[in-house]
Enzyme design. Structure first.
Site, PDB file in Angstrom:
ATOM      1  N   ASP A 169     -29.127 -31.221  70.416  1.00 30.28           N
ATOM      2  CA  ASP A 169     -27.693 -31.025  70.242  1.00 30.28           C
ATOM      3  C   ASP A 169     -27.299 -31.686  68.925  1.00 30.28           C
ATOM      4  O   ASP A 169     -28.159 -32.184  68.179  1.00 30.28           O
ATOM      5  CB  ASP A 169     -26.900 -31.603  71.410  1.00 30.28           C
ATOM      6  CG  ASP A 169     -25.636 -30.792  71.698  1.00 30.28           C
ATOM      7  OD1 ASP A 169     -24.760 -30.740  70.807  1.00 30.28           O
ATOM      8  OD2 ASP A 169     -25.533 -30.196  72.784  1.00 30.28           O
ATOM      9  N   HIS A 240     -24.159 -26.381  68.002  1.00 32.11           N
ATOM     10  CA  HIS A 240     -24.701 -27.640  68.526  1.00 32.11           C
ATOM     11  C   HIS A 240     -26.009 -27.995  67.820  1.00 32.11           C
ATOM     12  O   HIS A 240     -27.003 -28.349  68.461  1.00 32.11           O
ATOM     13  CB  HIS A 240     -24.926 -27.539  70.040  1.00 32.11           C
ATOM     14  CG  HIS A 240     -23.652 -27.572  70.838  1.00 32.11           C
ATOM     15  ND1 HIS A 240     -22.843 -28.684  70.919  1.00 32.11           N
ATOM     16  CD2 HIS A 240     -23.044 -26.610  71.586  1.00 32.11           C
ATOM     17  CE1 HIS A 240     -21.800 -28.413  71.698  1.00 32.11           C
ATOM     18  NE2 HIS A 240     -21.889 -27.166  72.106  1.00 32.11           N
ATOM     19  N   ASP A 306     -23.766 -21.542  73.167  1.00 33.16           N
ATOM     20  CA  ASP A 306     -22.386 -21.859  73.526  1.00 33.16           C
ATOM     21  C   ASP A 306     -21.663 -22.555  72.376  1.00 33.16           C
ATOM     22  O   ASP A 306     -22.276 -23.134  71.488  1.00 33.16           O
ATOM     23  CB  ASP A 306     -22.359 -22.762  74.763  1.00 33.16           C
ATOM     24  CG  ASP A 306     -23.046 -24.099  74.524  1.00 33.16           C
ATOM     25  OD1 ASP A 306     -24.154 -24.088  73.953  1.00 33.16           O
ATOM     26  OD2 ASP A 306     -22.486 -25.142  74.895  1.00 33.16           O
ATOM     27  N   GLU A 307     -20.357 -22.512  72.428  1.00 33.48           N
ATOM     28  CA  GLU A 307     -19.483 -23.299  71.572  1.00 33.48           C
ATOM     29  C   GLU A 307     -19.935 -23.284  70.111  1.00 33.48           C
ATOM     30  O   GLU A 307     -20.143 -24.324  69.488  1.00 33.48           O
ATOM     31  CB  GLU A 307     -19.399 -24.744  72.093  1.00 33.48           C
ATOM     32  CG  GLU A 307     -18.768 -24.820  73.484  1.00 33.48           C
ATOM     33  CD  GLU A 307     -18.672 -26.228  74.024  1.00 33.48           C
ATOM     34  OE1 GLU A 307     -17.760 -26.499  74.822  1.00 33.48           O
ATOM     35  OE2 GLU A 307     -19.539 -27.061  73.676  1.00 33.48           O
ATOM     36  N   TRP A 373     -20.970 -20.808  82.922  1.00 30.12           N
ATOM     37  CA  TRP A 373     -20.367 -22.133  83.019  1.00 30.12           C
ATOM     38  C   TRP A 373     -18.850 -22.124  82.895  1.00 30.12           C
ATOM     39  O   TRP A 373     -18.184 -23.010  83.415  1.00 30.12           O
ATOM     40  CB  TRP A 373     -20.963 -23.072  81.971  1.00 30.12           C
ATOM     41  CG  TRP A 373     -20.506 -22.850  80.553  1.00 30.12           C
ATOM     42  CD1 TRP A 373     -20.997 -21.954  79.661  1.00 30.12           C
ATOM     43  CD2 TRP A 373     -19.475 -23.577  79.865  1.00 30.12           C
ATOM     44  NE1 TRP A 373     -20.345 -22.056  78.455  1.00 30.12           N
ATOM     45  CE2 TRP A 373     -19.403 -23.060  78.548  1.00 30.12           C
ATOM     46  CE3 TRP A 373     -18.609 -24.608  80.222  1.00 30.12           C
ATOM     47  CZ2 TRP A 373     -18.500 -23.531  77.605  1.00 30.12           C
ATOM     48  CZ3 TRP A 373     -17.709 -25.087  79.280  1.00 30.12           C
ATOM     49  CH2 TRP A 373     -17.668 -24.550  77.992  1.00 30.12           C
ATOM     50  N   TRP A 450     -23.872 -33.699  82.084  1.00 35.02           N
ATOM     51  CA  TRP A 450     -23.715 -33.928  80.642  1.00 35.02           C
ATOM     52  C   TRP A 450     -23.502 -35.419  80.409  1.00 35.02           C
ATOM     53  O   TRP A 450     -22.727 -36.068  81.113  1.00 35.02           O
ATOM     54  CB  TRP A 450     -22.550 -33.110  80.103  1.00 35.02           C
ATOM     55  CG  TRP A 450     -22.764 -31.638  80.295  1.00 35.02           C
ATOM     56  CD1 TRP A 450     -22.198 -30.831  81.236  1.00 35.02           C
ATOM     57  CD2 TRP A 450     -23.650 -30.794  79.545  1.00 35.02           C
ATOM     58  NE1 TRP A 450     -22.664 -29.534  81.110  1.00 35.02           N
ATOM     59  CE2 TRP A 450     -23.552 -29.492  80.083  1.00 35.02           C
ATOM     60  CE3 TRP A 450     -24.505 -31.003  78.458  1.00 35.02           C
ATOM     61  CZ2 TRP A 450     -24.280 -28.414  79.578  1.00 35.02           C
ATOM     62  CZ3 TRP A 450     -25.228 -29.932  77.957  1.00 35.02           C
ATOM     63  CH2 TRP A 450     -25.121 -28.656  78.518  1.00 35.02           C
TER      64      TRP A 450
END
Length: 536
Positions: A169, A240, A306-307, A373, A450
Site C-alpha cells: 500500500d 495505493h 480500489d480508490e 466492499w 484494516w
C-alpha cells in the site's frame, strides 16, 4: 455442545462419554497423514497424551460420498471416528473434536493429564460457503511473522479458510522482490505514522517498517496449508502505490509530479499518487507478479484496484495519449484496460484476478472476481453478469470499525458493529436470493481488518474478537437468511464457553462489558460515523 460455528446436525445418544487415556491411539488411512500430525501435536501438547497407544482412540478416514469439506464425527464407547470426503473435511472434524474436549484443549501445555473425555455424539457438518476469509492488513502496520502464523491458527480454529494478506500500500511494501530490492529497502518503512484520524493532528515520530522474506512467506503458506487455510496475496495497483513509487520513481506520473521527491506515505486515506500506465510499468509489475506466483500457489491473486484517483492521469499527457492510442472513453476505461491486461496475464498462468468492486468501473475483466466492499451493489452487479463474488461490505464486516458507541471505545472509527450486528450479517442480499443462478456466483464472504488504527497484535485481537467468532458462524453455518430469525440468545449462550477457549488461546478480545483499562486509547481521535446508511 456450545460448538462455534454451529454444525448442520448434532445428536447425542446418551449421557455417556468416551474417556481418553495413556493407551489411546490415533490412526488413519491414506490421505489422513497431515491431519493426524496436527492432531497429535496439538492435542498431545494440550493433554499430555501421546496418542500412540493401541487402545481405543481416534480414527480418521477419507470416504466416498461426502462432499468437499464435509465431515462426520461419531463418538461411541469404542472411540472417535472422523470421516470426510477430503483432507479439509477431516481437519474441520478434528477442530470440532478439539472443541468437544473443552477449553483446556486449546492450551499449549497440559493443566492435567487425565479426565479427557468427549460426549458420545454424532456430528454431521459441511460449510455454507467455500471462501470464508479474513483480510489482515500488514501494510499499514506490519505484523511480524510469528503473529501472522498465530492468526492462521486462530482462523483455522474457527473453520475460516482464506487469509487475505494485504501486502502493499502507500504506507509500506511488505514482500521481498529479489529483482527490485528497493521495494523493501525504501518502500518497506516510513519515517513516522499518524496516531488516530488526521483531524487529531497527532504523529508518533517513530520510524515504522518491516517486511517478509520470500522464505518467510513460503513458511506462512506451508503452515497455513497444513491447516487448510489458503493465503491470497494482495499487490495493490494502480492506486495505493506510493511505497512502490518512492522506491522506483519511474513508476509514477513524472510529467505531473516530482516522483523523485516522494517517500513512503505517512498519512492514512486516499492518495493521489498512482502508477503511470506506461509499458515499462506493466513489465515491472509482471516481474513482481512472477515472484509472487512462485511463492503463493493460490488460484486467486488480489490486485486491489480500489480508490485510484484519476486526477494525475487527467493531467498527464502520457496517460491521455494512452487513452487516445487505445481508443478508450475515459480514465475509468484506462484503469479497466490496465487490470484487463493482468487478468489475461494471470489466466495464461492458470491463476485468476480478484479485485475490489471499483474494478467494475470502465468494464470488468472477463475472468475477474470481485470483492464487494462498498455495500452489496458491486457484488450483485458482478454476480448477475456471471462473475464470482466475495461479499465483504464495509458497513457490516469491516472489523476495524468500533464495537460500541461509548466514549471509551479505543480510536472509534466507522459505524458501530457489535457482536450481535456481525452475527446478523447476511452475505446474500435480497437481490440475489431471488436469483439462484446469480447467487451461485457468491463464492463466499470475508471480514476485513484494516490496520491504520491497530499497531500491534493486541490491537488486532481487540478489534477482531469476539466478532470473528460470529462471522465464522455466518460463513460456515446454515443460518436463517433473515437476520431477525437468527437465534442470537442461543449464540450468546454458546459464546460463554467460547470466551474460555479464547482465553486459553491467549486472545485479548473485547470484553462484553467494555474495554479493560489497558485497551483504552484516551485522547486519540477517531472518525466515528453516526447512523448506518442503507446497504445497497
Amino acid at each position: 455442545m456450545d460448538l462455534i460455528p454451529a454444525p448442520l446436525d448434532i445428536r447425542t445418544d446418551d449421557d455417556l462419554t468416551f474417556l481418553f487415556d495413556a493407551e489411546s491411539g490415533l490412526g488413519g488411512g491414506p490421505g489422513t497423514e497431515r491431519v493426524r500430525h496436527w492432531l497429535r501435536a496439538t492435542l498431545g501438547a494440550a493433554t499430555g497424551l501421546l496418542l500412540t497407544g493401541t487402545g481405543p482412540g481416534i480414527e480418521l478416514a477419507v470416504v466416498p460420498g461426502l462432499g468437499s469439506e464435509e465431515y462426520r464425527l461419531e463418538v461411541t464407547g469404542g472411540g472417535v471416528l472422523i470421516s470426510a470426503g477430503d483432507e479439509a473435511g477431516l481437519f474441520w472434524g478434528a477442530q470440532t473434536l478439539r472443541q468437544l474436549l473443552g477449553p483446556d484443549a486449546y492450551r499449549r501445555a497440559p493443566l492435567r493429564r487425565d479426565g479427557w473425555a468427549v460426549p458420545r455424539v454424532t456430528v454431521a457438518d459441511a460449510p455454507r460457503f467455500g471462501w470464508r476469509g479474513v483480510l489482515l492488513d500488514v501494510s499499514r502496520h506490519f505484523l511480524p511473522k510469528a503473529d501472522v502464523l498465530r492468526y492462521v491458527d486462530l482462523l483455522a480454529a474457527h473453520k475460516l479458510n482464506v487469509l487475505h494478506l494485504h501486502l502493499t500500500d502507500d504506507q509500506g511494501w511488505r514482500i521481498e522482490i529479489k529483482r527490485y530490492p528497493k521495494l523493501t529497502e525504501v518502500g518497506g518503512w516510513r519515517e513516522r505514522s499518524m496516531v488516530g484520524y488526521r483531524s487529531g493532528g497527532e504523529r508518533d515520530n517513530r520510524p515504522h517498517g518491516g517486511y517478509y522474506t520470500q522464505d518467510d512467506l513460503r513458511e506462512i503458506v506451508a503452515y497455513a496449508a497444513d491447516r487448510q487455510v489458503t493465503v491470497v496475496p494482495e499487490i495493490d495497483v494502480p492506486g495505493h502505490a506510493q511505497a512502490a513509487v518512492a522506491a522506483y520513481p519511474e513508476l509514477g506520473n513524472q510529467d505531473v509530479v516530482d516522483t523523485g521527491a516522494l517517500s513512503t506515505w505517512t498519512d492514512w486515506g486516499i492518495n493521489p499518487n498512482v502508477l503511470n500506465v506506461e509499458d515499462s510499468t506493466i513489465r515491472f509489475y509482471e516481474n513482481v507478479l512472477e515472484e509472487v506466483l512462485d511463492i503463493f500457489p493460490s488460484t486467486f491473486i488480489h490486485l486491489g484496484g480500489d480508490e485510484c484517483p484519476k486526477e494525475q492521469w487527467k493531467a498527464s499527457a502520457a496517460a491521455q495519449n494512452r487513452i487516445k492510442e487505445l481508443e478508450l472513453a475515459d480514465e475509468d476505461e484506462l484503469q479497466s484496460w490496465f487490470l484487463r491486461h493482468f487478468d489475461s496475464w494471470l489466466a495464461e498462468r492458470g491463476r485468476r484476478l480478484i479485485g475490489w468492486d471499483e474494478i467494475l468501473e470502465g468494464g470488468l475483466a472477463p475472468g475477474a472476481a470481485v470483492s464487494s466492499w462498498r455495500g452489496y451493489a458491486g457484488g450483485v452487479a458482478a454476480a448477475k453478469a456471471g462473475h464470482d463474488v466475495v461479499m465483504c461490505p464495509e458497513q457490516q464486516v469491516y472489523l476495524d470499525h468500533r464495537q460500541a458507541a461509548g466514549p471509551d471505545e479505543p480510536i472509534p472509527v466507522g459505524w458501530v458493529r457489535s457482536l450481535e450486528d456481525v452475527y446478523r450479517f447476511e452475505p446474500l442480499p435480497p437481490a440475489l436470493r431471488q436469483d439462484p443462478e446469480a447467487a451461485a456466483h457468491v463464492i463466499g464472504t470475508q471480514a476485513n481488518l484494516w490496520s491504520e488504527f491497530m499497531d500491534d497484535a493486541r490491537d488486532v485481537d481487540y478489534r477482531a474478537f469476539p466478532r470473528l467468532a460470529a462471522f465464522a458462524e455466518v460463513a460456515w453455518s446454515r443460518l436463517p437468511q433473515l437476520p431477525e430469525d437468527r437465534d442470537w440468545d442461543g449464540f450468546s449462550a454458546r459464546m460463554e464457553t467460547h470466551y474460555r477457549r479464547l482465553d486459553a488461546l491467549g486472545v485479548e478480545y473485547r470484553p462484553a462489558d467494555g474495554p479493560k483499562p489497558w485497551q483504552l486509547r484516551p485522547g486519540v481521535q477517531g472518525r466515528p460515523i453516526e447512523g448506518l446508511p442503507p446497504v445497497v
